[in-house]
Scaffold this active site. Structure first.
Site, short mmCIF file in Angstrom:
data_model
loop_
_atom_site.label_atom_id
_atom_site.label_comp_id
_atom_site.label_asym_id
_atom_site.label_seq_id
_atom_site.Cartn_x
_atom_site.Cartn_y
_atom_site.Cartn_z
N MET A 144 0.85 -1.19 0.00
CA MET A 144 0.00 0.00 0.00
C MET A 144 0.89 1.24 0.00
O MET A 144 1.84 1.31 0.77
CB MET A 144 -0.86 -0.01 1.27
CG MET A 144 -1.50 1.33 1.63
SD MET A 144 -2.23 1.33 3.31
CE MET A 144 -3.86 0.70 3.00
N ASN A 145 0.56 2.23 -0.87
CA ASN A 145 1.12 3.56 -0.63
C ASN A 145 -0.01 4.59 -0.63
O ASN A 145 -1.02 4.34 0.05
CB ASN A 145 2.36 3.89 -1.48
CG ASN A 145 2.23 3.83 -2.98
OD1 ASN A 145 2.28 2.76 -3.55
ND2 ASN A 145 2.11 4.96 -3.63
N ASP A 146 0.11 5.70 -1.32
CA ASP A 146 -0.76 6.87 -1.12
C ASP A 146 -2.26 6.60 -0.89
O ASP A 146 -2.86 5.80 -1.62
CB ASP A 146 -0.75 7.76 -2.36
CG ASP A 146 0.60 8.05 -2.92
OD1 ASP A 146 1.60 7.52 -2.42
OD2 ASP A 146 0.67 8.81 -3.90
N GLN A 167 -3.11 3.37 -3.30
CA GLN A 167 -2.20 2.78 -4.26
C GLN A 167 -1.85 1.38 -3.77
O GLN A 167 -1.40 1.21 -2.62
CB GLN A 167 -0.93 3.64 -4.38
CG GLN A 167 -1.19 4.99 -5.01
CD GLN A 167 -1.41 4.88 -6.51
OE1 GLN A 167 -0.47 4.72 -7.26
NE2 GLN A 167 -2.66 4.96 -6.94
N PHE A 178 -2.30 5.59 -11.11
CA PHE A 178 -1.65 6.40 -10.09
C PHE A 178 -2.66 7.20 -9.29
O PHE A 178 -3.86 7.14 -9.51
CB PHE A 178 -0.61 7.31 -10.75
CG PHE A 178 0.76 6.66 -10.91
CD1 PHE A 178 0.92 5.29 -10.80
CD2 PHE A 178 1.89 7.43 -11.15
CE1 PHE A 178 2.18 4.69 -10.93
CE2 PHE A 178 3.15 6.85 -11.29
CZ PHE A 178 3.29 5.48 -11.17
N TRP A 232 9.08 6.14 1.08
CA TRP A 232 9.75 5.45 -0.02
C TRP A 232 11.17 5.03 0.37
O TRP A 232 11.82 5.68 1.18
CB TRP A 232 9.80 6.35 -1.26
CG TRP A 232 8.44 6.55 -1.88
CD1 TRP A 232 7.69 7.69 -1.85
CD2 TRP A 232 7.67 5.58 -2.59
NE1 TRP A 232 6.50 7.49 -2.50
CE2 TRP A 232 6.46 6.20 -2.97
CE3 TRP A 232 7.87 4.25 -2.94
CZ2 TRP A 232 5.46 5.54 -3.69
CZ3 TRP A 232 6.88 3.58 -3.66
CH2 TRP A 232 5.70 4.23 -4.03
C1 FRU Z 1 3.49 9.55 -4.29
C2 FRU Z 1 3.44 8.97 -5.68
C3 FRU Z 1 2.47 9.75 -6.57
C4 FRU Z 1 2.07 8.71 -7.59
C5 FRU Z 1 2.03 7.45 -6.76
C6 FRU Z 1 2.43 6.20 -7.51
O1 FRU Z 1 3.93 8.65 -3.33
O2 FRU Z 1 4.73 8.92 -6.25
O3 FRU Z 1 3.01 10.91 -7.12
O4 FRU Z 1 0.83 8.99 -8.17
O5 FRU Z 1 2.92 7.64 -5.68
O6 FRU Z 1 2.18 5.06 -6.71
#
Ligand code: FRU
Length: 487
Positions: free
Chosen positions: A51-53, A69, A113, A311
């Site tokens: 998981m990210n954003d 994400q 994204f 990150w």
């Molecule tokens: C931020 C980012 C966004 C992009 C997404 C990709 O963490 O780099 O700019 O849309 O993650 O996963």
């Protein structure tokens, strides 16, 4: 019919064990199992995978929706982004839903994204960035919608914005409406990818977008790319919140690989001019806080969530089958001197369980947290140093207030484990600390300073105070579990 009966029976059985928030029959659990030693109990995390954003944070048909994400294939790398999806009525009891969007179109084959949501005519509209990586990176904006809050359909006329002249980094649309016009900010890098900025667009129908202006940009000192921009009104002022990449560390500031920060200023809808009236201020001072997104809820609260991770880290949870979690949703308010204050939404008080400790506390106090989770509220004398320790043997977090310097330090140990920021408490020294297996979120005072940090304790966690300091009041609560267990 048979399938429906089977599904209802399995749902009924699963509800008996897990409450109605857990769907063990969904396919993403098949064949994968997560070691839950670091898995949060009241922070949203992926059922498995990466998981990210936070994305598409909104309220739709009286439920909060939070997309994110997501890489369902592995927790070891972000891979090709999908949109994971969860919903909740109270921002803590989350239900996982099926993956909302796959990278299955020519314009988003490199990743679906980040993006945002806007609700119109009982329909949830999602604006997002379609990323293409090969032969070179191209980022175009796309539209999708959902009428039931579960099934998401991509718009046939995508992409809705090509942005040819701003390639290859133009992403993360945040959309809102004012009067009869839709507005969208996009993060961008220009001058050969050396300078970050935010572009402003308008539309009458969400499909046809017009570039209006550069809302704001770096003067050369604030990074090469501004990701995840967000722009909103708070108390008559306007806040531009974004995640710049490429700011160099300066003393205690900008210590993370990337930051989140903001300007406060004024905005005129007739000229579309944003005038900043403050310096750039980091929103959170911990090690793990990135890619924020806000939403305005039905009660008029401006609520922010962030990815509580960073990150290029190599955290042990990655090998356990999951990566990343969201912060506690926090209400944002503006102080008289135009600083953002962050406070956990009040619903979190319903999660308080047993009172594990309550009263004065000193150097000999030691309270064991239940399952490495809890909330700790302390009030201490303001004219003295103070130290609170989360002692877990293998991983210790030390929170200290240095009275002579007027600084708070959070030290999670290890390489680059120290984060520090200025703070002068008003009245008593008050701190509120949330611990959830592998994360801490510290709120100082009324939320004028926060630290969000991950740490990875193996066994039990004991709360202690420094030898020669004391608290006039300390309360330690256990916390109820509100997120579904992982796969
Ligand atoms: C931020 C980012 C966004 C992009 C997404 C990709 O963490 O780099 O700019 O849309 O993650 O996963």
């Amino acid at each position: 019919m048979f399938q429906i009966i089977l599904l209802s029976v399995s749902q009924f059985v699963s509800n008996l064990f897990y409450g109605d928030g857990y769907y063990p029959e969904v396919y993403w659990c098949s064949g994968t199992s997560v070691n839950d030693r670091f898995y949060p109990t009241y922070h949203l995390a992926p059922p498995q995978g990466w998981m990210n954003d936070p994305n598409g944070f909104c309220i739709f048909q009286n439920e909060y929706h939070l997309f994110y994400q997501y890489n369902p294939k592995t927790s070891l790398e972000p891979g090709i982004a999908h949109w994971g999806h969860a919903k909740s009525t109270d921002l803590f009891n989350w239900k996982h839903l099926d993956i909302a969007m796959y990278p299955d179109q020519e314009y988003d084959i490199g990743g679906v994204f980040s993006g945002s949501a806007i609700i119109e005519n009982n329909t949830m509209y999602l604006l997002y960035t379609g990323n293409v990586k090969e032969p070179t990176q191209i980022e175009r904006q796309a539209l999708a919608s959902s009428t039931d809050g579960v099934n998401v359909v991509k718009y046939a006329g995508n992409p809705v914005l090509m942005g040819e002249e701003h390639q290859p980094n133009i992403r993360d649309p945040k959309v809102w409406k004012n009067g009869d016009t839709y507005y969208m900010v996009l993060g961008n890098s220009y001058n050969n990818n050396t300078v970050g900025r935010v572009l402003l667009y308008t539309s009458k129908d969400l499909t046809c977008w017009k570039e209006e202006c550069v809302l704001d940009g770096s003067d050369g000192t604030l990074g090469y790319m501004w990701e995840c921009p967000d722009f909103f009104e708070l108390n008559g002022m306007y806040v531009l919140l974004f995640s710049p990449q490429g700011i160099e560390p300066q003393g205690d500031n900008y210590r993370n690989l990337y930051q989140v920060g903001y300007f406060v200023g004024t905005f005129d809808y007739t000229t579309l001019k944003f005038t900043r009236l403050t310096e750039f201020v980091e929103l959170d001072r911990g090690n793990d806080f990135y890619a924020t997104q806000t939403m305005l809820d039905k009660m008029g609260r401006r609520i922010v969530v962030a990815w509580q991770d960073m990150w290029e880290q190599d955290y042990p949870e990655r090998k356990d089958g999951f990566t990343g979690q969201m912060t506690i949703p926090r209400e944002l308010t503006l102080s008289d001197d135009w600083k953002l204050l962050q406070w956990p939404v009040k619903e979190i008080e319903n999660l308080r369980g047993e009172v594990l400790y309550s009263g004065k506390a000193g150097g000999d106090t030691c309270v064991e947290l239940t399952e490495k989770t809890g909330e700790i509220v302390v009030k201490a004398p303001v004219l003295k140093d103070f130290k609170l320790i989360l002692d877990a043997g293998n991983a210790t977090v030390t929170i200290s207030y240095d009275y002579s310097k007027g600084k708070v330090t959070v030290d999670r140990g290890g390489n680059d484990g120290v984060r520090r920021a200025d703070w002068r408490p008003k009245g008593k020294l008050e701190m509120r600390l949330f611990v959830d297996r592998s994360s801490i979120e510290l709120f100082c005072g009324k939320g004028e300073l926060t630290f969000s940090t991950r740490y990875f304790p193996y066994d039990k966690v004991n709360v202690k105070l420094g030898n020669d300091c004391g608290a006039d009041e300390m309360t330690v609560y256990s916390m109820k579990k509100t997120v579904p267990p992982p796969c």
